[in-house]
Design a protein around this motif. Structure first.
Motif, PDB file in Angstrom:
ATOM      1  N   ARG A  44     -18.745   7.955  52.475  1.00 38.77           N
ATOM      2  CA  ARG A  44     -20.002   7.289  52.116  1.00 38.77           C
ATOM      3  C   ARG A  44     -20.153   5.974  52.877  1.00 38.77           C
ATOM      4  N   GLY A  56     -29.961   0.077  63.623  1.00 39.00           N
ATOM      5  CA  GLY A  56     -29.987  -1.330  64.054  1.00 39.00           C
ATOM      6  C   GLY A  56     -30.413  -1.516  65.496  1.00 39.00           C
ATOM      7  N   GLU A  60     -34.222  -4.447  67.693  1.00 34.04           N
ATOM      8  CA  GLU A  60     -33.989  -5.186  68.936  1.00 34.04           C
ATOM      9  C   GLU A  60     -34.545  -4.430  70.153  1.00 34.04           C
ATOM     10  N   LYS A  79     -26.501  -5.389  74.560  1.00 31.49           N
ATOM     11  CA  LYS A  79     -26.211  -5.493  73.123  1.00 31.49           C
ATOM     12  C   LYS A  79     -26.643  -4.211  72.394  1.00 31.49           C
ATOM     13  N   LYS A 114     -28.204   6.154  53.237  1.00 36.44           N
ATOM     14  CA  LYS A 114     -28.552   4.732  53.304  1.00 36.44           C
ATOM     15  C   LYS A 114     -28.090   4.147  54.636  1.00 36.44           C
ATOM     16  N   SER A 116     -28.073  -0.161  56.518  1.00 37.12           N
ATOM     17  CA  SER A 116     -28.199  -1.550  56.066  1.00 37.12           C
ATOM     18  C   SER A 116     -29.652  -1.974  55.867  1.00 37.12           C
ATOM     19  N   SER A 117     -29.877  -2.618  54.722  1.00 38.49           N
ATOM     20  CA  SER A 117     -31.208  -3.107  54.334  1.00 38.49           C
ATOM     21  C   SER A 117     -31.842  -3.985  55.419  1.00 38.49           C
ATOM     22  N   ALA A 140     -22.289  -9.558  59.876  1.00 37.45           N
ATOM     23  CA  ALA A 140     -21.488  -8.343  60.100  1.00 37.45           C
ATOM     24  C   ALA A 140     -20.046  -8.722  60.446  1.00 37.45           C
ATOM     25  N   GLN A 144     -16.856  -7.435  58.605  1.00 39.15           N
ATOM     26  CA  GLN A 144     -16.022  -6.469  59.327  1.00 39.15           C
ATOM     27  C   GLN A 144     -14.653  -7.009  59.720  1.00 39.15           C
ATOM     28  N   LEU A 147     -12.760  -5.838  57.008  1.00 35.54           N
ATOM     29  CA  LEU A 147     -12.592  -4.372  57.058  1.00 35.54           C
ATOM     30  C   LEU A 147     -11.580  -3.959  58.135  1.00 35.54           C
ATOM     31  N   GLU A 166     -19.134  -7.781  68.549  1.00 37.82           N
ATOM     32  CA  GLU A 166     -20.103  -8.511  67.690  1.00 37.82           C
ATOM     33  C   GLU A 166     -19.987 -10.025  67.909  1.00 37.82           C
ATOM     34  N   MET A 205     -27.333  -8.514  53.069  1.00 37.87           N
ATOM     35  CA  MET A 205     -26.489  -7.540  53.780  1.00 37.87           C
ATOM     36  C   MET A 205     -25.150  -7.318  53.075  1.00 37.87           C
ATOM     37  N   LYS A 225     -11.980  -2.269  50.735  1.00 41.29           N
ATOM     38  CA  LYS A 225     -12.504  -3.639  50.720  1.00 41.29           C
ATOM     39  C   LYS A 225     -11.352  -4.563  50.352  1.00 41.29           C
ATOM     40  N   ASN A 229     -18.182  -8.558  47.491  1.00 45.87           N
ATOM     41  CA  ASN A 229     -19.479  -8.856  48.134  1.00 45.87           C
ATOM     42  C   ASN A 229     -19.795 -10.353  48.039  1.00 45.87           C
ATOM     43  N   PHE A 275     -34.328  -6.586  47.226  1.00 47.45           N
ATOM     44  CA  PHE A 275     -33.210  -5.831  47.814  1.00 47.45           C
ATOM     45  C   PHE A 275     -33.229  -4.375  47.342  1.00 47.45           C
TER      46      PHE A 275
END
Ligand code: BYC
Length: 322
Positions: A44, A56, A60, A79, A114, A116-117, A140, A144, A147, A166, A205, A225, A229, A275
């Motif tokens: 997921r 994403g 851009e 990018k 889903k 990212s919002s 991010a 990350q 992560l 990034e 995010m 994680k 958050n 959100f």
């Protein structure tokens, strides 16, 4: 008589051994035994992450033909290409969990998945390219970098490489913002307007607040994680407030103040109803983004057909030669 498939009953000894490995900080690899819930949660989260990288590209990509100079155009193209690479890299990671990427792509295209919002907000000016690099890639990276220590080896390793890229994106975004902030009054107003529009969506995010994050407990238990958050959101705010001040920009939050004891920058209330509307598919650009992805997918059908025909030809030749 044919037996109905039943929910897997997991051997408690296997579960205990798995949890001991996690507690010892070991990395879980694709062929290792893992609980079905761990596989499901990773599938997921990683697939949403891959979709975010691919979607994403759209906000851009919208500015590539309008970049103000050749240098800016080249770095923006690079990018956007990097984001495609990240998406493909993470899809490969999800495949190590036994899911076919065509299934994942189908879920994205038909609106079941889903992403990212943040990518459901429009990019209205060139300054948005700076602000996305600075704030969106900046957020991010905060997420990350942690992560990169996730318990699942393929995901953690993907994050190491992705974070390096990034970081470059963030620097080029911040440089665009710094240039505009010291430019003409109109340029400064343009970048301030972009910050005003992207600040709150960037904070979103990191996901819902900890009290309202149904997946966190399981992901933290299994060390996918490593921070919550809210912890990561606070870290991002603490890092970003001085960066804004350094280039003379303000953040659109009248409640923002530094706590004398903790040193944290305390921020105002996030608009959570907004959100949840965005992640339910009702943000300003959700429909446009999905339509653009579907169009690109349909128009790329001939490329996929050509690549398959080419691969089949090579297989045939290899078989004939053998
Ligand atoms: N947007 O229980 P929670 C990039 C969903 S792209 C949409 O806290 P979790 C870049 C969540 O999925 C960076 N949905 O979830 C690319 C869950 O729904 P389901 C993308 C969100 O997983 C191009 C529900 O809300 N990064 O860098 O524990 C250009 C409840 O949430 C969001 C990643 O994907 C959201 N913001 O925590 C520039 C990082 N937040 O699935 C830059 C990897 C939450 O139960 N992902 N939801 O239906 C994560 O770290 C975690 O999945 C999240 C959410 C922190 C996002």
């Amino acid at each position: 008589m044919e037996q109905k498939p039943s929910a897997p009953v997991e051997d408690p000894a296997l579960v205990a051994a798995f949890e001991a490995r996690i507690a010892a900080g070991e990395s879980i690899e694709p062929k290792d035994w893992m609980p079905e819930r761990y596989r499901k949660q990773l599938t997921r989260m990683m697939s949403q992450h891959a979709h975010s990288e691919i979607v994403g590209m759209l906000p851009e990509g919208n500015w590539i033909t309008r970049a103000p100079s050749l240098r800016r155009k080249m770095s923006l193209i690079a990018k956007v290409q990097d984001e495609a690479g990240h998406g493909l890299y993470i899809y490969c990671g999800v495949e190590t969990l036994g899911v076919d990427r065509h299934e994942l792509v189908t879920q994205l295209l038909d609106g079941r998945a889903k992403y990212s919002s943040i990518f459901n907000y429009p990019t209205l000016s060139w300054a948005d390219m700076g602000v996305i690099g600075w704030l969106v890639d900046g957020a991010a990276i905060v997420n990350q970098t942690v992560l990169a220590k996730a318990s699942y080896g393929p995901y953690a390793r993907a994050m190491i490489r992705i974070c390096k890229e990034e970081n470059f994106h963030k620097r080029q975004g911040y440089e665009i913002c710094a240039t505009l902030a010291t430019g003409t009054p109109a340029q400064k107003a343009m970048v301030q307007d972009a910050v005003n529009r992207f600040w709150w969506p960037a904070l979103m995010m990191f996901g819902p607040s900890d009290a309202n994050s149904p997946n966190s407990a399981e992901l933290l238990k299994w060390r996918v994680k490593r921070k919550t958050n809210d912890e990561l959101r606070q870290r991002f705010v603490n890092l970003t407030v001085p960066q804004a001040a350094a280039i003379g920009l303000t953040l659109p939050d009248p409640d923002l103040h530094q706590d004398a004891e903790t040193g944290d920058w305390v921020f105002g209330a996030i608009d959570w109803p907004e959100f949840f509307e965005v992640i339910a598919g009702n943000g300003p650009c959700n429909r446009e983004r999905l339509a653009a992805r579907n169009k690109a997918h349909d128009e790329g059908a001939w490329v996929r057909a050509a690549a398959s025909a080419y691969a089949a030809k090579h297989d045939r030749r290899a078989t004939e030669a053998a």
